[in-house]
Scaffold this active site. Structure first.
Site, short mmCIF file in Angstrom:
data_model
loop_
_atom_site.label_atom_id
_atom_site.label_comp_id
_atom_site.label_asym_id
_atom_site.label_seq_id
_atom_site.Cartn_x
_atom_site.Cartn_y
_atom_site.Cartn_z
N SER A 650 0.82 -1.22 0.00
CA SER A 650 0.00 0.00 0.00
C SER A 650 0.85 1.26 0.00
O SER A 650 0.55 2.23 -0.71
CB SER A 650 -0.95 0.00 1.21
OG SER A 650 -1.97 -0.97 1.05
N ASN A 853 -6.57 -7.48 -2.54
CA ASN A 853 -6.10 -7.94 -1.23
C ASN A 853 -5.04 -7.09 -0.56
O ASN A 853 -4.95 -7.10 0.67
CB ASN A 853 -5.55 -9.37 -1.36
CG ASN A 853 -6.60 -10.34 -1.82
OD1 ASN A 853 -7.67 -10.41 -1.25
ND2 ASN A 853 -6.31 -11.08 -2.88
N TYR A 854 -4.22 -6.38 -1.31
CA TYR A 854 -3.05 -5.73 -0.70
C TYR A 854 -3.07 -4.21 -0.76
O TYR A 854 -2.31 -3.56 -0.05
CB TYR A 854 -1.77 -6.24 -1.36
CG TYR A 854 -1.49 -7.68 -1.06
CD1 TYR A 854 -0.97 -8.07 0.18
CD2 TYR A 854 -1.76 -8.68 -1.98
CE1 TYR A 854 -0.73 -9.40 0.47
CE2 TYR A 854 -1.51 -10.02 -1.71
CZ TYR A 854 -1.01 -10.37 -0.48
OH TYR A 854 -0.76 -11.69 -0.19
N LEU A 855 -3.88 -3.62 -1.62
CA LEU A 855 -3.91 -2.17 -1.74
C LEU A 855 -5.11 -1.61 -1.00
O LEU A 855 -6.25 -1.98 -1.29
CB LEU A 855 -3.97 -1.76 -3.22
CG LEU A 855 -2.82 -2.26 -4.09
CD1 LEU A 855 -3.00 -1.77 -5.53
CD2 LEU A 855 -1.48 -1.80 -3.54
#
EC number: 5.6.2.1
Length: 895
Positions: A650, A853-855
């Protein structure tokens, strides 16, 4: 044609190299190939990133030497010099560049340092299965005279972070009004049913009614129209008004008020009680197996075999995959045949045939039947398809929603997976194994106390019914292949899922307050005298700088994938003075290949860790994921290696957007900057994939379309020259399209001609169909012939214009209109070239996984508001439903 020529497609760019596809076979498939694993996910990206997924090709493994030469050096931790680098700035990403990462492929590869033993297999912390799957047992393994034990299994898994990367990740084409409003409406993917009625109806809107009324008044006030015509118009207007009202009423019934849990003072998320009341209808079981027609049978040794339904069903599972890479994989074939033999033993062929040799099996008759049935379904009319869908939706409607604390919430995976053959991810040793049919006796139902117990839609009784409000799953069972637990959770857009997502990203943001201290500590410990501390510090360096997964031990019956703590000596090659070459299979058997310049002390540590070890020995033999995560917990509650991965993804994304977004660029230029930032994160997290099989075909169509734009622009320029030769001296119009030579123009016009002829023929057929319906005589063939002659004459004229630099438009237009048309085409060509560059750049990177899922979705929402980019260009309808809480942020919000 010409000036108003329809925009076709063709290309001025050099074609990419085509990728050879697998060849089909008749009859059974010999066991002489090796199937490759599925690629990562998602989401289909063909139209607006990420591109659709594709299977990766396999790479042949190369032999390795038996032992590694011992490095000649003298190490002394006391003599080591301190790190030159200072602790990283707060909120800065520690991620380093990853040269070579883009070449990663999902295949077992020859490692750089020699052979390894197959007896020691490991996997990264993120299981190679979906997050809804929890291993049934944990593994113990002796390592260098000690036993390392995996962390104890939790009783149940609460939430899943990983979403499948499929077509749901395609951005929606049109801007949804709800997405830009403060009061975000949750859109349901389910079709109309009684269960979809909202618990609380939103206030009715009046805009549509006003428009319809205004139109009606206008029609009625037309005094010039005949009375009968006015009456008809009025009737039509009233009918339209009624239709608008009906549509509005239906929309009101379908809409549901979103539970704005993120505005509550204390949303449920403290790890204790998750709900107060829970009512649902259980899970939906697939229909029972229907035997094939009596004339459809497989062959064995050239003769038809009469199989009972139980054995025929399993044979059909394999037959359906006959033309896929799975049927060319030796492991897949072996596991299928072994399990099928067990079924045949209990349910032998009725004609007494003994099936003992896989090579003599011919599933082609069954495959051909399945393909014929597929073609029949595809050939159904739209009305027939809608009718079938309506029947299917009616059966599933009771299971699509549940009532959680009195609110109607959508259920996620309410369908029980049907039986079939296990495919796994990557080079899984159990691929091809038979997945049994799940029955009510296998399933535990979780429901509120005192509410009616749901009844299964097939004969049987539930294994157990519990009332546990500390967990969020509705049902669970254990699948037979790997012994993993399967769970039914609420949908991605539910309040519970939303709270889980928000807490995950807030946990990553909280890490900003501790990351400087953590980095300072592990930088100091890189020189620690205690070897365990030094190994832990080096592992943390990799997790922080390279966003590696932590890694965990795994058993013999799982794919040989690894993470940071489970790296073996063979996975890292030293290249003096300070470069490390990583080469291993990560999650989903995706190859991680990276050349990284590291700190001097890190390079020295890896050399020490590899000293006097075999290739197959653990690199970090004194550190495990359990001890590493326990150490991280001492810095911050809930901190794990995975939080580092989310944080670095992120923060890197935020930095890339801040640095690369053009303030005054076009929407497409800003989208390219967004996708570039997303690609940087995907490469950092190793979200690689093989080039899609359809990529070259897709790019070819885009090149053809670009050539069509340029051809149209050329004709408009030539029209200006024909009207006024002075335009030839204008630099804006004088230059020719460099890639449109005579051959390209001729090819373009041939394509336009073929398209125009097809259009004329279709219109002729449609006109005759309409005349037949009205009981009139059809048009004569001479009419079609005359229309085709007009097309021929037009393209003969275009042929004569070649090389003259002049063009006559079919309809005269003033020069200012032609200039405007050229300017619009210039902008269209510019945007289209950017789209082509974006697609080509993203062909080996899967963007959907990081986006889902990650940002942190608030980064995207704030960026879109700040730069006036419609969020629908980036987030699909599914993601807008999944992240309603993120849409509330202001444009200045930062991760």
């Amino acid at each position: 044609m010409s000036g108003d020529v329809s925009m076709l497609s063709s290309d001025d760019d050099k074609p990419l190299k085509p990728r050879a596809g697998p060849s089909g076979r008749n009859g059974h498939v010999a066991q002489n190939g090796h199937s490759h694993s599925r690629a990562i996910q998602s989401s289909s990206e063909d139209e607006d990133m990420p591109l659709s997924q594709a299977a990766r090709k396999s790479e042949p493994a190369t032999p390795r030497p038996a032992k590694r030469k011992q490095p000649s050096f003298t190490s002394s931790s006391e003599d080591d010099t301190p790190l030159a680098s200072s602790p990283a700035k707060r909120t800065a990403s520690a991620a380093v560049s990853m040269p070579g990462a883009i070449e990663a492929t999902a295949t077992r590869v020859a490692t750089a340092n020699g052979k390894r033993k197959g007896s020691k297999k490991k996997v990264d912390t993120d299981s190679e299965f979906d997050d809804d799957v929890v291993p049934a047992s944990t593994a113990k393994r002796a390592t260098n005279g000690r036993t390392r034990k995996a962390p104890p299994k939790k009783k149940v898994k609460q939430e899943s972070d990983v979403e499948s990367e499929d077509s749901d990740d395609k951005p929606i084409a049109k801007k949804a009004a709800a997405a830009r409003k403060r009061n975000v409406k949750q859109e349901s993917d389910a079709d109309d049913s009684d269960d979809d009625k909202p618990l609380k109806k939103p206030p009715a809107k009046k805009a549509a009614k006003k428009v319809a009324t205004k139109k009606s008044v206008k029609n009625e006030s037309s005094s010039e129209a005949p009375k009968s015509k006015r009456s008809a118009t009025k009737a039509k207007s009233e009918e339209t008004d009624g239709a608008v009202k009906k549509a509005k009423k239906k929309k009101e019934e379908e809409e549901e008020e979103v539970f704005r849990w993120w505005e509550e003072q204390d949303p449920d998320g403290d790890g204790t009680q998750k709900w107060r009341t829970l009512e649902h209808n259980g899970v939906y079981f697939p229909p029972p197996y229907e035997p094939l027609p009596s004339d459809v049978k497989m062959k064995y040794n050239g003769k038809f075999v009469n199989l009972p339904p139980e054995s025929e069903e399993v044979a059909g599972f394999y037959a359906a995959l006959l033309e896929t890479d799975h049927a060319r994989d030796k492991t897949f074939n072996k596991n299928f045949f072994d399990d099928w033999q067990k079924v045949l033993k209990k349910n032998p062929p009725r004609d007494g045939t003994k099936i003992t040799n896989f090579e003599l099996c011919d599933f082609r008759p069954m495959y051909d039947y399945f393909e014929t049935e597929k073609a029949k379904k595809k050939a159904l009319t739209t009305a027939e398809k809608k009718e079938l869908k309506a029947k299917k939706d009616a059966l599933e409607a009771p299971y699509t929603h549940c009532f959680l604390d009195g609110r109607k919430e959508k259920v996620g995976n309410f369908r029980v997976e049907p039986p079939g053959l296990f495919r796994g991810r990557g080079d899984h040793p159990k691929k091809g194994a038979l997945k049994y049919r799940v029955r009510p006796e296998d399933i535990i139902i979780n429901i509120g106390d005192g509410v009616p117990t749901p009844k299964p839609n097939m004969p049987g009784k539930w294994k157990d019914v519990i009332h546990d409000n500390t967990v969020t799953w509705l049902a669970n069972w254990t699948e037979n292949v790997n012994g993993n637990h399967k769970y039914v959770f609420l949908a991605a857009g539910s309040s519970i899922k939303g709270q889980s997502d928000m807490q995950k990203f807030e946990k990553a943001r909280e890490l900003k307050n501790h990351v400087d201290r953590i980095r300072a500590d592990y930088s100091r410990d890189l020189k620690a005298k205690v070897m365990q501390d030094r190994q832990r510090a080096t592992a943390m360096y990799f997790i922080d700088r390279l966003a590696l997964r932590a890694g965990n031990e795994k058993g013999e019956d799982e794919a040989d994938t690894v993470g940071c703590c489970s790296l073996r000596c063979e996975h890292i090659t030293l290249q003096p003075p300070d470069k490390l070459i990583f080469d291993f299979l990560g999650k989903d058997s995706i190859r991680y290949y990276n050349q990284v310049d590291v700190d001097e002390q890190v390079f020295k540590n890896i050399r020490i860790f590899k000293d006097n070890k075999e290739d197959e020995d653990d690199l970090f033999d004194r550190v495990g994921t359990a001890s590493l995560n326990k150490h991280l917990q001492s810095y911050m509650k809930g901190l794990t290696a995975k939080v580092f991965r989310t944080y670095n993804a992120s923060i890197t994304f935020q930095q890339q957007l801040d640095q690369g977004t053009p303030e005054k660029g076009t929407v497409q230029e800003k989208l390219n900057a967004y996708n570039h930032a997303n690609r940087m994160v995907a490469i950092l997290c190793n979200h690689q994939r093989a080039v899609p099989k359809t990529h070259e075909q897709s790019m070819g169509k885009m090149r053809e379309k670009l050539r069509g734009f340029k051809y149209e622009r050329m004709k408009l320029r030539h029209a200006l020259f024909a009207i006024d030769p002075k335009y030839k001296k204008n630099k804006k119009y004088s230059a020719d399209e460099s890639d449109l030579d005579d051959d390209a123009i001729a090819e373009q016009e041939e394509q336009l001609k073929a398209k125009e002829i097809e259009k004329v023929e279709k219109k002729f057929a449609k006109d005759n169909e309409k005349l037949a319906e009205d009981g009139k005589e059809p048009l004569k063939e001479s009419v079609l012939k005359e229309r085709l002659q007009e097309v021929e004459a037009e393209f003969k004229r275009l042929k004569k214009e070649r090389g003259t630099g002049k063009h006559q438009l079919k309809r005269d237009r003033p020069t200012d209109k032609i200039e405007d048309a050229i300017e619009k085409l210039d902008e269209k060509i510019k945007v289209f070239k950017l789209q082509m560059e974006d697609r080509e750049a993203g062909k080996e990177v899967a963007l959907g996984t990081s986006k889902i899922n990650y940002l942190d979705p608030r980064i995207t929402a704030a960026w879109c508001k700040k730069h006036d980019v419609p969020i629908e260009k980036i987030f699909s309808k599914t993601l807008l439903t999944k992240f309603p809480w993120a849409m509330e942020v202001e444009d200045e919000w930062k991760f």
